[in-house]
Motif scaffolding. Structure first.
Motif, PDB file in Angstrom:
ATOM      1  N   ARG A 263      47.303  -8.265   1.348  1.00  0.00           N
ATOM      2  CA  ARG A 263      46.799  -6.888   1.473  1.00  0.00           C
ATOM      3  C   ARG A 263      46.877  -6.154   0.141  1.00  0.00           C
ATOM      4  O   ARG A 263      45.941  -5.424  -0.235  1.00  0.00           O
ATOM      5  CB  ARG A 263      47.592  -6.152   2.555  1.00  0.00           C
ATOM      6  N   ASP A 266      43.992  -7.167  -1.960  1.00  0.00           N
ATOM      7  CA  ASP A 266      42.741  -6.500  -1.569  1.00  0.00           C
ATOM      8  C   ASP A 266      42.708  -5.067  -2.093  1.00  0.00           C
ATOM      9  O   ASP A 266      41.673  -4.593  -2.587  1.00  0.00           O
ATOM     10  CB  ASP A 266      42.600  -6.502  -0.046  1.00  0.00           C
ATOM     11  N   GLN A 270      39.764  -3.876  -4.816  1.00  0.00           N
ATOM     12  CA  GLN A 270      38.810  -2.821  -4.499  1.00  0.00           C
ATOM     13  C   GLN A 270      39.037  -1.571  -5.350  1.00  0.00           C
ATOM     14  O   GLN A 270      38.083  -0.898  -5.753  1.00  0.00           O
ATOM     15  CB  GLN A 270      38.894  -2.476  -3.006  1.00  0.00           C
TER      16      GLN A 270
END
Length: 308
Positions: A263, A266, A270
């Motif tokens: 996580r 990610d 991003q």
């Protein structure tokens, strides 16, 4: 991201013809205030997510069009559910911004008007022109109910105008800006014509990381998390950003990191892509997660983390 030194008007736009002023965007949480400002200025300077209290700072977005400079101020959603130091600080930001504005955009959601909306309406000063903006009007399937809804809310206060919009679809945003311009004072521009915000890249980097935390962790993580940029370096066109995500408990830290760090990876990926789009160049980003108990209820700590 900008030189905030006031700019002299060009010869083609004498000061007497130019209009410029502050437009406060207010409303309860999750009515689309940040999305509206981003769409109005054509750039993402205020973060968005479905999580309440995403916006925590007074964010300025600037748009210069012909003979007008719109200086939008996105505010936190007025908070009623929690009374800790963070929320008291956010609510002070809202009330201070309202009294300093030249125009107020009071945002509500089409078809919805509850106690939280009424509490924000009660804060609106009587001596500042206020435009009722009914956002998400595209979601109302039966358009016949939109007019009576607008009339009902408009009757509660003397609004300068009532404009149904859809921020995401850019529906009626040109009309909204036309109404805003009518009430802006005759002033020379305060910022350069290419400026889009008065916030620094370091501040925007922190906001982008915080948005990704909210988007990837969602409702699992309590709202008491924030981001601190520990180092921001510029090497030519490359920006090196070192960020710390602050949470209150070890269990919250595990939520952010995810299984085998997936996580956090990610979030980092991003956030880096968003920064590169906004800054117009490559970004090297490193993120850590740190536990800092009680940070959201410590006024001195809040000031240290950039809360006004």
């Amino acid at each position: 991201m900008t030189d905030s030194t006031p700019q002299a008007p060009s010869a083609a736009s004498p000061a007497t013809d130019f209009r410029c002023g502050y437009i406060a965007i207010v409303g309860r949480p999750n009515v689309g205030k940040s999305t509206l400002m981003n769409e109005l200025i054509g750039a993402k300077v205020s973060i968005t997510s479905r999580k309440a209290q995403t916006t925590r700072h007074r964010i300025t977005g600037i748009q210069t069009v012909a003979d007008t400079q719109f200086v939008y101020v996105d505010t936190p959603g007025f908070q009623t559910r929690h009374s800790n130091a963070l929320n008291k600080t956010l609510n002070r930001t809202v009330t201070t911004t309202l009294t300093a504005a030249d125009v107020i955009l009071y945002i509500i959601e089409a078809g919805t008007f509850g106690p939280a909306d009424q509490q924000v309406m009660a804060l609106l000063p009587a001596n500042v022109p206020c435009i009722l903006v009914i956002n998400k009007s595209d979601r109302v399937k039966d358009k016949a109910v939109l007019l009576p809804f607008a009339q009902k809310i408009a009757a509660m206060r003397d609004f300068a105008a009532v404009v149904p919009v859809s921020a995401k679809l850019r529906f009626q945003l040109d009309n909204l800006q036309g109404e805003i311009r009518k009430h802006l004072p005759a002033n020379p521009p305060m910022f350069g014509e290419d400026d889009i915000t008065d916030r620094s890249e370091k501040f925007l980097a922190a906001e982008i990381v915080r948005e990704k935390v909210f988007r990837f962790v969602g409702d699992e993580l309590p709202y008491t998390s924030t981001v601190l940029i520990e180092k921001f370096e510029l090497e030519g066109n490359l920006r090196r950003v070192f960020a710390a995500i602050l949470v209150e408990r070890d269990t919250h830290k595990s939520m952010v990191i995810g299984q085998k760090g997936a996580r956090l990876k990610d979030i980092s990926t991003q956030a880096r892509l968003d920064m590169e789009r906004l800054f117009g160049g490559p970004v090297y980003l490193e993120i850590w997660v740190k536990v800092k108990s009680g940070w959201a209820d410590n006024e001195a700590g809040l000031r240290a983390y950039g809360y006004e």
